[in-house]
Design an enzyme around this catalytic site. Structure first.
Site, PDB file in Angstrom:
ATOM      1  N   GLY A 142       4.726   4.370 -11.733  1.00 39.75           N
ATOM      2  CA  GLY A 142       3.759   4.125 -10.670  1.00 39.75           C
ATOM      3  C   GLY A 142       4.462   3.582  -9.444  1.00 39.75           C
ATOM      4  CG  HIS A 166       2.327  -3.056  -5.867  1.00 41.19           C
ATOM      5  ND1 HIS A 166       3.304  -3.969  -5.562  1.00 41.19           N
ATOM      6  CD2 HIS A 166       2.687  -2.512  -7.047  1.00 41.19           C
ATOM      7  CE1 HIS A 166       4.216  -3.973  -6.530  1.00 41.19           C
ATOM      8  NE2 HIS A 166       3.862  -3.093  -7.451  1.00 41.19           N
TER       9      HIS A 166
END
Ligand code: ZN
Length: 171
Positions: free
Chosen positions: A46, A142
């Site tokens: 990812g 994130h």
């Protein structure tokens, strides 16, 4: 194919709140292609755009794979947003391309439902379970300037980061 440098902790960029994408243009698709190449090259499962220094809400993943199957299964998420999460939680050992060498168990909701725009810019809804649920939550974190080490105890974090700092300085 473009491999982009991955930004490492403790760079401030990783702590910024990323901005929504208005339209999924060819430029956005090119960025997603480059992010995917960068992720596969690392290798990782990812990557969020902020990890290559682009502060837009874009994520690429490839974490759903049958055993002994090599075929690539890339997934693209623009403006992903969690609209539901389960009461049930699960624990996975997580790592991050921005904090290489650090792996810690993180507890998160075991299922979540998200909305996002896909590679073509179409609005989608997806129920995420298993590893996909963990990965997408890690990546959406994130976009909000949150790292997986923020979810572990202070003691474990300081121990892990001490080791990380030492390893980084030896590189
Ligand atoms: Zn990460």
């Amino acid at each position: 194919m473009t491999i982009l440098p991955i930004i490492k902790h403790p760079d401030d960029v990783l702590r910024k709140i990323c901005q929504p994408v208005e339209t999924v243009t060819d430029e956005v698709r090119k960025l997603m292609d480059d992010m995917l190449d960068t992720m596969y090259n690392a290798p990782g499962i990812g990557l969020a755009a902020c990890q290559i220094g682009d502060l837009r809400r874009i994520v690429v993943l490839d974490c759903v794979r049958e055993a002994e199957e090599d075929e690539k299964r890339p997934m693209f998420f623009v403006n992903p947003e969690i609209i539901w999460e389960s009461q049930d939680v699960g624990e996975y050992e997580e790592g991050c391309l921005s904090i290489p060498g650090v792996y810690e168990n993180v507890i998160r909701p075991s299922e979540c439902k998200i909305t996002f725009l896909n590679y073509n810019g179409d609005a989608q809804e997806l129920l995420c379970t298993g590893l996909l649920a963990t990965c997408i939550q890690h990546e959406i974190d994130h976009l909000n300037g949150v790292l997986f080490i923020d979810h572990i105890s202070r003691l474990k974090r300081s121990r892990a980061l001490k080791k990380y700092k030492k390893a980084q300085s030896e590189d």
